[in-house]
Enzyme design. Structure first.
Site, short mmCIF file in Angstrom:
data_model
loop_
_atom_site.label_atom_id
_atom_site.label_comp_id
_atom_site.label_asym_id
_atom_site.label_seq_id
_atom_site.Cartn_x
_atom_site.Cartn_y
_atom_site.Cartn_z
N HIS A 14 0.83 -1.21 0.00
CA HIS A 14 0.00 0.00 0.00
C HIS A 14 0.86 1.27 0.00
O HIS A 14 0.44 2.32 0.49
CB HIS A 14 -0.94 0.04 1.21
CG HIS A 14 -1.82 -1.15 1.34
ND1 HIS A 14 -3.07 -1.24 0.74
CD2 HIS A 14 -1.63 -2.34 1.98
CE1 HIS A 14 -3.62 -2.42 1.02
NE2 HIS A 14 -2.76 -3.10 1.77
N SER B 173 14.65 19.49 -16.77
CA SER B 173 13.73 20.61 -16.72
C SER B 173 14.25 21.76 -17.56
O SER B 173 15.46 22.00 -17.65
CB SER B 173 13.56 21.08 -15.27
OG SER B 173 12.79 22.27 -15.20
N GLU C 199 9.87 6.40 -17.69
CA GLU C 199 8.75 7.18 -18.20
C GLU C 199 8.46 6.84 -19.67
O GLU C 199 7.30 6.70 -20.08
CB GLU C 199 9.03 8.68 -18.05
CG GLU C 199 8.94 9.15 -16.61
CD GLU C 199 9.35 10.60 -16.42
OE1 GLU C 199 9.20 11.10 -15.29
OE2 GLU C 199 9.82 11.23 -17.39
#
Length: 467
Positions: A184, A314, A327
């Site tokens: 979890h 970035s 990704e």
């Protein structure tokens, strides 16, 4: 373009202006003009399969006495050139076309007929000769199976084996690293990092097994069934012999289907394989997300590992780097899962004796195989192989994990253990220090019972000697 740039070709519907230098003819040109939908083309593997099928058909038709040896040799040479990719620019058709793939099938027939005519010096007809004993309705399903089986064996299965070996090798280097398990997304009992990686390894091994289990259905070919499965206009031996040729050409065990009606009217084998590809994409999604979480931070995340730094992260934040490989793989997996839905919907588009969404079955199935193979290798080589473990950060988290108290349940009971865990968490202290104050267990026993490495071995701890 000027009139001199075209030639006039004829088909059953009349005259068509075709680019003068094109190897294809009237039927291909009609399809170019009426299907300008996407610009998406059939993958190279599919055109390769078409070439091999046409070569095999010419050989078998000659052996059965239906083709002159000179003509058969010319068709074989032309078909080989198509299979080898020498004329890929002559296959301009959009995948969104007639649902049987007839346009692309005739594209192949016309290109091969033109080349064969040049090689032989005598006319070779695309329908009467190149397409002898065949129909779009058995050739296109056969090309789907041949191209998919070849891509699985040449691309995906080796890529999965490479990923499995890479994970295995990496696990051996982190056998000593004990980290907090997580359920979890919350701290759970300790686990060795090698055990975590072996979980990934098991997923990939199961993926290989599932592909192999589905493979026999893909090796069954529609060829010989011609238009509706009855085999009209084809010798009874034609399908079997073409399948044998394709087997010898690819080293795969292709066979002519014992039920060509099923092969032509449905795409169930392609749907099955696509589902297996989706399953692998789901496995890679899990692994890629684990890597992203483990790499998160570096200051306020888990920061258990550092993935290879491959690109600035970035356009505005200097020094920021991102988990770019996981990704990219996650996006590829999403694409594969979506493509499986397309194959599933297309698979249900069979009405009576023919499925009429064959081109998008071929396109999406083959794209998924290649995308999955590339993603698998990328994840292995640019993420898993070279990530660095932050052992100090991991060890600090493990020693303060209050869930370690679970190991004391057999001796002190769940309620007492829960109270120790709650107090240890509230005070930010190691469990063994709090347990020493709240139980009669000896310090040396607590050190042994709560050793994180011992806990990764499972089982029930023996009761300590408290006398």
């Amino acid at each position: 373009m000027s009139e001199a740039s075209f030639r006039v070709e004829r088909d059953s519907l009349g005259e068509v202006r075709v680019p003068k230098e094109a190897l294809y003819g009237a039927q291909t040109q009609r399809a170019v003009e009426i299907f300008p939908l996407s610009g998406w083309r059939f993958p190279r593997s599919f055109i390769r399969a078409l070439g091999m099928i046409k070569e095999g058909a010419a050989i078998v038709n000659q052996d059965l006495g239906f083709l002159d040896s000179g003509m058969a040799a010319a068709i074989r040479q032309a078909a080989q050139e198509v299979a080898e990719g020498k004329h890929d620019d002559q296959f301009p058709l959009d995948i969104f076309q007639t649902g049987s793939g007839t346009s692309t099938h005739m594209n192949a027939n016309e290109v091969i007929a033109t080349l064969a005519t040049r090689h032989w010096g005598r006319p070779v007809h695309p329908n009467d000769h190149v397409n002898m004993s065949q129909s779009s309705n058995d050739v296109i399903p056969t090309a789907i199976h041949v191209s998919a089986a070849s891509e699985l064996m040449e691309q995906l299965l080796p890529a999965l084996q490479h990923l499995k070996q890479t994970i295995h090798d990496k696990a051996a280097t982190v056998e000593h690293v004990v980290k907090n398990g997580r359920t979890h997304l919350m701290d759970a009992l300790p686990i060795r990092m090698s055990q975590e990686l072996r979980g990934w390894n098991g997923q990939i091994a199961q993926a290989q097994d599932r592909i192999q289990a589905s493979f026999p259905r893909l090796l069954s070919l529609a060829i010989g069934g011609t238009a509706v499965g009855t085999g009209i206009n084809a010798h009874p031996e034609f399908g079997r012999r073409v399948a044998e040729y394709l087997s010898s050409k690819t080293a795969l065990g292709f066979v002519a289907s014992s039920n060509p009606f099923e092969q032509i009217s449905s795409q169930d084998a392609a749907v099955e394989i696509s589902a297996q590809l989706k399953g692998i994409a789901v496995s890679l999604t899990k692994i890629a997300n684990d890597l992203r979480w483990m790499n998160s931070g570096p200051h306020s995340g888990l920061a258990e590992i550092v993935l290879p730094i491959l690109a600035p992260g970035s356009s505005i934040m200097p020094g920021k780097v991102n988990p770019v490989i996981p990704e990219a793989v996650l996006m590829a997996c999403a694409q594969i899962i979506g493509q499986d839905l397309i194959v599933t919907l297309a698979g249900g588009a069979g009405n009576f004796q023919l499925n009429t969404m064959l081109p998008i079955v071929a396109y999406n199935l083959l794209c998924s195989i290649r995308l999955l193979a590339n993603s698998t290798r990328l994840l292995a080589d640019r993420a898993i192989r070279d990530f660095v473990v932050n052992e100090a950060r991991i060890a600090e988290g493990v020693c303060r994990n209050p869930v370690l108290v679970t190991a004391l349940n057999p001796m002190i009971g769940y309620e007492k253990a829960a109270a120790i865990a709650k107090r240890a968490a509230a005070e930010g202290r190691p469990v063994k220090d709090v347990a020493a104050e709240m139980t009669s267990l000896k310090r040396e026993d607590l050190e042994r019972l709560l050793d994180p490495k011992t806990l990764t071995q499972g089982g029930i701890s023996p009761s300590p000697n408290t006398s």
